[in-house]
Design an enzyme around this catalytic site. Structure first.
Site, PDB file in Angstrom:
ATOM      1  N   THR A 116       0.841  -1.196   0.000  1.00  0.00           N
ATOM      2  CA  THR A 116       0.000   0.000   0.000  1.00  0.00           C
ATOM      3  C   THR A 116       0.872   1.240   0.000  1.00  0.00           C
ATOM      4  OG1 THR A 116      -0.133  -0.003   2.424  1.00  0.00           O
ATOM      5  CG2 THR A 116      -1.905  -1.122   1.219  1.00  0.00           C
ATOM      6  N   HIS A 117       0.290   2.336  -0.490  1.00  0.00           N
ATOM      7  CA  HIS A 117       0.971   3.627  -0.505  1.00  0.00           C
ATOM      8  C   HIS A 117      -0.024   4.705  -0.087  1.00  0.00           C
ATOM      9  CE1 HIS A 117       3.545   6.889  -1.555  1.00  0.00           C
ATOM     10  NE2 HIS A 117       2.721   7.329  -2.483  1.00  0.00           N
ATOM     11  N   ASP A 149       6.615  -4.182  -7.920  1.00  0.00           N
ATOM     12  CA  ASP A 149       7.594  -4.467  -8.960  1.00  0.00           C
ATOM     13  C   ASP A 149       8.949  -3.958  -8.497  1.00  0.00           C
ATOM     14  OD1 ASP A 149       7.495  -1.708  -9.287  1.00  0.00           O
ATOM     15  OD2 ASP A 149       6.563  -1.765 -11.272  1.00  0.00           O
ATOM     16  N   ALA A 150       9.911  -3.825  -9.401  1.00  0.00           N
ATOM     17  CA  ALA A 150      11.264  -3.444  -9.013  1.00  0.00           C
ATOM     18  C   ALA A 150      11.399  -1.965  -8.688  1.00  0.00           C
ATOM     19  CB  ALA A 150      12.253  -3.828 -10.120  1.00  0.00           C
ATOM     20  N   GLY A 151      10.377  -1.153  -8.941  1.00  0.00           N
ATOM     21  CA  GLY A 151      10.445   0.270  -8.645  1.00  0.00           C
ATOM     22  C   GLY A 151       9.949   0.580  -7.243  1.00  0.00           C
TER      23      GLY A 151
END
Length: 219
Positions: A116-117, A149-151
């Site tokens: 979550t953000h 993901d990778a970000g």
């Protein structure tokens, strides 16, 4: 929607770093068999935190993997992935987990890791979402559930919930309302993913619809 009686409950592994309020919301929801998911293990990157105690009170197995106990971050990431894999998760939920997972972890669970953000992505990425929203002067912010993901906070969006910014808000008051909306969003979305399955197609996360190839095999 009730759980599919022909499908076992989806297995959730939840990773925490602090008080575990999102974890508690999932634990509470999972007491209802119709929810369709169960928390089978809780991991942490720190000892002696409330999140682990919440899990223990609920009778859920716990484990700790501290970065400082490993030679480097890659070794920690690989060991964390192995610890999670031992519990055969259908979905891994980062619930206030304050470490970025890396290549080994995403290789093992890519497409099945949720986080979550506290903002409406792609706005205000990073740790200061509520503060950045106030500083920018937006009238509406909120929270986002996404596939990791990778970000950093860049993965495909599963769900979002809007929160109005009140004229007298400070960072703390705004963040508290965002966290409340976040818990509701997380419980609803994870339950739906468990009951219906889901597929990630590019930047789209689609629920159910068995005609899609590659639907995540929950339960």
């Amino acid at each position: 929607m009730p759980a599919n009686p022909d499908r076992p409950a989806a297995r959730l592994v939840v990773l925490v770093s602090g008080s575990g309020t999102n974890l508690q919301a999932l634990l509470d929801a999972a007491t209802d068999p119709a929810y369709g998911a169960e928390v089978v293990a809780v991991g942490a990157d720190r000892d002696n935190i409330e999140g682990l105690e919440r899990a223990q009170r609920a009778g859920v197995e716990t484990f700790v993997r501290r970065v400082k106990d490993f030679d480097d971050r890659a070794a920690w990431d690989a060991d964390l992935a192995a610890a999670v894999a031992a519990h055969r998760p259908d979905v891994v939920v980062l619930a206030g987990f304050m470490k970025l997972v890396g290549e080994s972890f995403l290789s093992a669970f890519g497409g099945r890791v949720l986080n979550t953000h506290p903002a409406l992505s792609p706005s205000f990425p990073g740790m200061r979402g509520p503060a950045d929203a106030l500083e920018y002067g937006v009238k509406v912010t909120g929270c986002t559930l996404f596939v990791v993901d990778a970000g950093v906070d860049t993965g495909p969006i599963v769900a979002q919930s809007a929160v109005d910014v009140e004229p007298d808000d400070d960072v703390e008051s705004l963040h508290e309302r965002i966290k409340s909306a976040e818990r509701t969003m997380l419980v609803e979305a994870v339950g739906r993913m468990a009951r219906e399955g889901f597929v990630v197609e590019g930047r789209q996360v689609r629920f159910g619809t068995v005609r899609h190839q590659g639907r995540q095999p929950l339960g």
